[in-house]
Structures are given as C-alpha cells and as structure tokens.
Write a protein that holds these residues in place. Structure first.
Motif, PDB file in Angstrom:
ATOM      1  N   GLY A 184       2.472  17.421 -12.059  1.00 10.97           N
ATOM      2  CA  GLY A 184       2.088  18.757 -11.606  1.00 10.97           C
ATOM      3  C   GLY A 184       3.245  19.730 -11.631  1.00 10.97           C
ATOM      4  N   SER A 185       4.421  19.253 -11.318  1.00 10.62           N
ATOM      5  CA  SER A 185       5.605  20.101 -11.360  1.00 10.62           C
ATOM      6  C   SER A 185       5.908  20.557 -12.776  1.00 10.62           C
ATOM      7  CB  SER A 185       6.805  19.349 -10.782  1.00 10.62           C
ATOM      8  OG  SER A 185       7.979  20.110 -10.924  1.00 10.62           O
ATOM      9  N   LEU A 186       5.757  19.654 -13.713  1.00  6.59           N
ATOM     10  CA  LEU A 186       5.981  20.022 -15.115  1.00  6.59           C
ATOM     11  C   LEU A 186       4.931  21.004 -15.625  1.00  6.59           C
ATOM     12  CD1 LEU A 186       7.067  16.575 -16.569  1.00  6.59           C
ATOM     13  CD2 LEU A 186       8.509  18.590 -16.182  1.00  6.59           C
ATOM     14  N   LEU A 187       3.741  20.960 -15.023  1.00  4.65           N
ATOM     15  CA  LEU A 187       2.650  21.859 -15.433  1.00  4.65           C
ATOM     16  C   LEU A 187       2.604  23.146 -14.612  1.00  4.65           C
ATOM     17  CD1 LEU A 187      -0.166  19.204 -15.904  1.00  4.65           C
ATOM     18  CD2 LEU A 187       1.124  20.399 -17.687  1.00  4.65           C
ATOM     19  N   GLY A 188       3.521  23.292 -13.646  1.00 10.47           N
ATOM     20  CA  GLY A 188       3.560  24.494 -12.824  1.00 10.47           C
ATOM     21  C   GLY A 188       2.670  24.431 -11.596  1.00 10.47           C
ATOM     22  N   LEU A 189       2.171  23.262 -11.247  1.00  5.86           N
ATOM     23  CA  LEU A 189       1.333  23.113 -10.051  1.00  5.86           C
ATOM     24  C   LEU A 189       2.235  22.838  -8.850  1.00  5.86           C
ATOM     25  CD1 LEU A 189      -1.460  20.912 -11.644  1.00  5.86           C
ATOM     26  CD2 LEU A 189      -1.464  23.379 -11.301  1.00  5.86           C
ATOM     27  N   TRP A 190       2.875  23.873  -8.337  1.00  3.53           N
ATOM     28  CA  TRP A 190       3.881  23.739  -7.290  1.00  3.53           C
ATOM     29  C   TRP A 190       3.297  23.277  -5.962  1.00  3.53           C
ATOM     30  CZ3 TRP A 190       2.647  26.691  -3.177  1.00  3.53           C
ATOM     31  CH2 TRP A 190       1.788  27.750  -3.400  1.00  3.53           C
ATOM     32  N   TYR A 191       2.012  23.421  -5.757  1.00  2.04           N
ATOM     33  CA  TYR A 191       1.355  23.101  -4.485  1.00  2.04           C
ATOM     34  C   TYR A 191       0.900  21.643  -4.405  1.00  2.04           C
ATOM     35  CZ  TYR A 191      -2.561  23.849  -7.605  1.00  2.04           C
ATOM     36  OH  TYR A 191      -3.409  23.783  -8.672  1.00  2.04           O
ATOM     37  N   LEU A 192       1.127  20.838  -5.411  1.00  2.00           N
ATOM     38  CA  LEU A 192       0.592  19.477  -5.461  1.00  2.00           C
ATOM     39  C   LEU A 192       1.125  18.517  -4.383  1.00  2.00           C
ATOM     40  CD1 LEU A 192      -1.652  18.631  -7.223  1.00  2.00           C
ATOM     41  CD2 LEU A 192      -0.062  17.655  -8.823  1.00  2.00           C
ATOM     42  N   PRO A 193       2.319  18.707  -3.815  1.00  2.00           N
ATOM     43  CA  PRO A 193       2.720  17.803  -2.722  1.00  2.00           C
ATOM     44  C   PRO A 193       1.768  17.836  -1.519  1.00  2.00           C
ATOM     45  CG  PRO A 193       4.649  18.893  -3.575  1.00  2.00           C
ATOM     46  CD  PRO A 193       3.460  19.529  -4.242  1.00  2.00           C
ATOM     47  N   PHE A 194       1.145  18.988  -1.269  1.00  2.00           N
ATOM     48  CA  PHE A 194       0.227  19.065  -0.122  1.00  2.00           C
ATOM     49  C   PHE A 194      -1.006  18.189  -0.305  1.00  2.00           C
ATOM     50  CE2 PHE A 194      -3.293  21.032   2.197  1.00  2.00           C
ATOM     51  CZ  PHE A 194      -2.820  20.898   3.489  1.00  2.00           C
ATOM     52  N   PRO A 195      -1.764  18.297  -1.414  1.00  5.05           N
ATOM     53  CA  PRO A 195      -2.915  17.401  -1.558  1.00  5.05           C
ATOM     54  C   PRO A 195      -2.522  15.930  -1.662  1.00  5.05           C
ATOM     55  CG  PRO A 195      -2.897  19.028  -3.334  1.00  5.05           C
ATOM     56  CD  PRO A 195      -1.738  19.306  -2.465  1.00  5.05           C
ATOM     57  N   CYS A 196      -1.364  15.659  -2.250  1.00  6.29           N
ATOM     58  CA  CYS A 196      -0.900  14.264  -2.299  1.00  6.29           C
ATOM     59  C   CYS A 196      -0.586  13.767  -0.892  1.00  6.29           C
ATOM     60  CB  CYS A 196       0.314  14.132  -3.211  1.00  6.29           C
ATOM     61  SG  CYS A 196      -0.108  14.281  -4.952  1.00  6.29           S
ATOM     62  N   GLY A 197      -0.018  14.639  -0.056  1.00  8.96           N
ATOM     63  CA  GLY A 197       0.212  14.284   1.339  1.00  8.96           C
ATOM     64  C   GLY A 197      -1.090  14.035   2.082  1.00  8.96           C
ATOM     65  N   LEU A 198      -2.114  14.845   1.778  1.00  8.69           N
ATOM     66  CA  LEU A 198      -3.443  14.611   2.369  1.00  8.69           C
ATOM     67  C   LEU A 198      -3.952  13.221   2.015  1.00  8.69           C
ATOM     68  CD1 LEU A 198      -5.346  17.961   1.713  1.00  8.69           C
ATOM     69  CD2 LEU A 198      -4.799  16.983   3.928  1.00  8.69           C
ATOM     70  N   LEU A 199      -3.795  12.857   0.759  1.00  9.42           N
ATOM     71  CA  LEU A 199      -4.226  11.539   0.295  1.00  9.42           C
ATOM     72  C   LEU A 199      -3.465  10.433   1.022  1.00  9.42           C
ATOM     73  CD1 LEU A 199      -5.795   9.793  -1.838  1.00  9.42           C
ATOM     74  CD2 LEU A 199      -3.727   9.999  -3.229  1.00  9.42           C
ATOM     75  N   ILE A 200      -2.161  10.562   1.105  1.00 11.98           N
ATOM     76  CA  ILE A 200      -1.346   9.549   1.785  1.00 11.98           C
ATOM     77  C   ILE A 200      -1.744   9.438   3.249  1.00 11.98           C
ATOM     78  CG2 ILE A 200       0.993   9.007   2.566  1.00 11.98           C
ATOM     79  CD1 ILE A 200       1.991  10.243  -0.079  1.00 11.98           C
ATOM     80  N   GLY A 201      -1.896  10.573   3.916  1.00  8.25           N
ATOM     81  CA  GLY A 201      -2.257  10.564   5.331  1.00  8.25           C
ATOM     82  C   GLY A 201      -3.619   9.943   5.582  1.00  8.25           C
TER      83      GLY A 201
ATOM     84  N   LEU B  43       0.821  -1.209   0.000  1.00 11.86           N
ATOM     85  CA  LEU B  43       0.000   0.000   0.000  1.00 11.86           C
ATOM     86  C   LEU B  43       0.857   1.262   0.000  1.00 11.86           C
ATOM     87  CD1 LEU B  43      -2.776   1.325   0.044  1.00 11.86           C
ATOM     88  CD2 LEU B  43      -2.676   1.209   2.537  1.00 11.86           C
ATOM     89  N   PRO B  44       1.851   1.406   0.899  1.00 10.50           N
ATOM     90  CA  PRO B  44       2.698   2.601   0.815  1.00 10.50           C
ATOM     91  C   PRO B  44       3.466   2.697  -0.503  1.00 10.50           C
ATOM     92  CG  PRO B  44       2.968   1.572   2.951  1.00 10.50           C
ATOM     93  CD  PRO B  44       2.145   0.640   2.106  1.00 10.50           C
ATOM     94  N   ALA B  45       3.878   1.567  -1.043  1.00  6.00           N
ATOM     95  CA  ALA B  45       4.592   1.597  -2.323  1.00  6.00           C
ATOM     96  C   ALA B  45       3.670   2.062  -3.450  1.00  6.00           C
ATOM     97  CB  ALA B  45       5.163   0.217  -2.637  1.00  6.00           C
ATOM     98  N   ALA B  46       2.445   1.567  -3.456  1.00  7.51           N
ATOM     99  CA  ALA B  46       1.489   1.988  -4.483  1.00  7.51           C
ATOM    100  C   ALA B  46       1.133   3.465  -4.321  1.00  7.51           C
ATOM    101  CB  ALA B  46       0.226   1.135  -4.403  1.00  7.51           C
ATOM    102  N   LEU B  47       0.889   3.899  -3.081  1.00 10.28           N
ATOM    103  CA  LEU B  47       0.600   5.313  -2.837  1.00 10.28           C
ATOM    104  C   LEU B  47       1.778   6.186  -3.246  1.00 10.28           C
ATOM    105  CD1 LEU B  47      -1.173   5.396   0.636  1.00 10.28           C
ATOM    106  CD2 LEU B  47      -2.068   6.221  -1.515  1.00 10.28           C
ATOM    107  N   GLY B  48       2.976   5.737  -2.916  1.00  8.33           N
ATOM    108  CA  GLY B  48       4.170   6.496  -3.269  1.00  8.33           C
ATOM    109  C   GLY B  48       4.330   6.616  -4.765  1.00  8.33           C
ATOM    110  N   GLY B  49       4.108   5.533  -5.478  1.00 13.39           N
ATOM    111  CA  GLY B  49       4.230   5.574  -6.933  1.00 13.39           C
ATOM    112  C   GLY B  49       3.223   6.512  -7.578  1.00 13.39           C
ATOM    113  N   VAL B  50       1.987   6.433  -7.118  1.00 16.57           N
ATOM    114  CA  VAL B  50       0.937   7.291  -7.675  1.00 16.57           C
ATOM    115  C   VAL B  50       1.228   8.755  -7.364  1.00 16.57           C
ATOM    116  CG1 VAL B  50      -1.504   7.924  -7.432  1.00 16.57           C
ATOM    117  CG2 VAL B  50      -0.843   5.533  -7.680  1.00 16.57           C
ATOM    118  N   THR B  51       1.621   9.051  -6.124  1.00 11.67           N
ATOM    119  CA  THR B  51       1.858  10.444  -5.759  1.00 11.67           C
ATOM    120  C   THR B  51       3.123  10.998  -6.403  1.00 11.67           C
ATOM    121  OG1 THR B  51       2.851   9.732  -3.676  1.00 11.67           O
ATOM    122  CG2 THR B  51       0.539  10.368  -3.629  1.00 11.67           C
ATOM    123  N   VAL B  52       4.142  10.162  -6.612  1.00 11.73           N
ATOM    124  CA  VAL B  52       5.326  10.633  -7.343  1.00 11.73           C
ATOM    125  C   VAL B  52       4.921  11.048  -8.745  1.00 11.73           C
ATOM    126  CG1 VAL B  52       7.476   9.873  -8.429  1.00 11.73           C
ATOM    127  CG2 VAL B  52       7.097   9.414  -6.029  1.00 11.73           C
ATOM    128  N   ALA B  53       4.102  10.226  -9.395  1.00 11.45           N
ATOM    129  CA  ALA B  53       3.648  10.553 -10.753  1.00 11.45           C
ATOM    130  C   ALA B  53       2.811  11.829 -10.763  1.00 11.45           C
ATOM    131  CB  ALA B  53       2.857   9.386 -11.328  1.00 11.45           C
TER     132      ALA B  53
END
Length: 153
Positions: free
Chosen positions: A47-64, A32-42
């Motif tokens: 998002g980083s390539l598209l300029g969505l600099w804030y995307l680590p926060f919602p991904c962290g919400l999802l992981i948490g 489960l952590p590996a799958a979550l990590g893979g999805v959130t890395v992607a």
C-alpha cells in the motif's frame, strides 16, 4: 551450625519454585501474531508503494479484531501492530532510498516547508511515527469493537 545452602531443598520448595517460574510461551501463541504481522507488513508495504498511506489503520483493525477473538493479550496485538507499521512503512522507504530516489531530499524539503529544521531523519521519523499511531489506533478500535460485539454470558 548447619549450612542450609548446601542442603537439598524440600519437595514443597521445589514445587513452589516451579510454579512461580513464568512458563515459556507456546509456539501456537506466537504463530498467530507472527502470521498477522507478516501479512500486515506485506499489505502496508504494498500500500505504501501504491500511495495508500492510510493502510496501517485497517491493518491495525484486523490485528486487533483477530487477537481479541482468539483471546490473545493486548500486548501481543500492540507489539504486532507497531512492528507491522514500522516495517511496512520503513521497508519501502529504504527500498526507494537504495534505488536512488530522492527520499532524503524530499524529506528535507517537507521539513523546510513545515518550518522544521531541514533534517531528513526528523521527517522520516515523524512519518514512521504516524504509521505506528495509525496502526495502534486500529488495534485499539478493533479490540474494543470486537469486545462490544461479543455476546455477554
């Protein structure tokens, strides 16, 4: 005198040793952590390539939230969130630098404008640290909100 080191251990001592040994993590607990990590890395990388600099926060919400619902330890959520933010922001930076974009030059300019020494590595490290902090805050809030919304027994 009898040398006790060469004597076979009693059955009770053997059982105590087996109980005190830490069990190996189950593959399902790691998947489960590996799958979550893979999805959130992607997600963070895209998002980083598209300029969505804030995307680590919602991904962290999802992981948490997911790790809290599934009953995983906070350590797994924190490590997954931090690794996803580092890889999700680090991979596009490396890709841009490898394809010839002026990542280091831009970082030196940002450092000079901020009044810092003109070291590209300093600005890149601060950028990655900001992504990790966003992800960790998201993990924390996701776990707390999930625990608050869970009905008490």
């Amino acid at each position: 005198m009898t040398d006790l080191r060469n004597q076979p251990a009693s059955q009770q001592e053997q059982q105590e040793r087996q109980e005190s040994a830490a069990p190996a993590p189950a593959p399902a607990a790691l998947s489960l952590p590996a799958a979550l990590g893979g999805v959130t890395v992607a997600l963070v990388a895209a998002g980083s390539l598209l300029g969505l600099w804030y995307l680590p926060f919602p991904c962290g919400l999802l992981i948490g939230a997911v790790t809290a619902v599934r009953g995983l330890r906070a350590r797994a959520a924190v490590l997954t969130g931090a690794a996803a933010a580092l890889a999700g922001w680090g991979a596009p930076l490396l890709w841009r630098a490898a394809t010839g974009e002026a990542v280091a030059g831009t970082a030196r300019t940002v450092a000079a404008l901020a009044g810092l020494p003109a070291w590209a590595s300093l600005v890149i490290a601060i950028t990655l640290l900001i992504g990790v902090v966003q992800a960790l805050l998201g993990v924390w809030l996701g776990r707390i909100a999930t625990a608050a919304l869970r009905p008490t027994r």
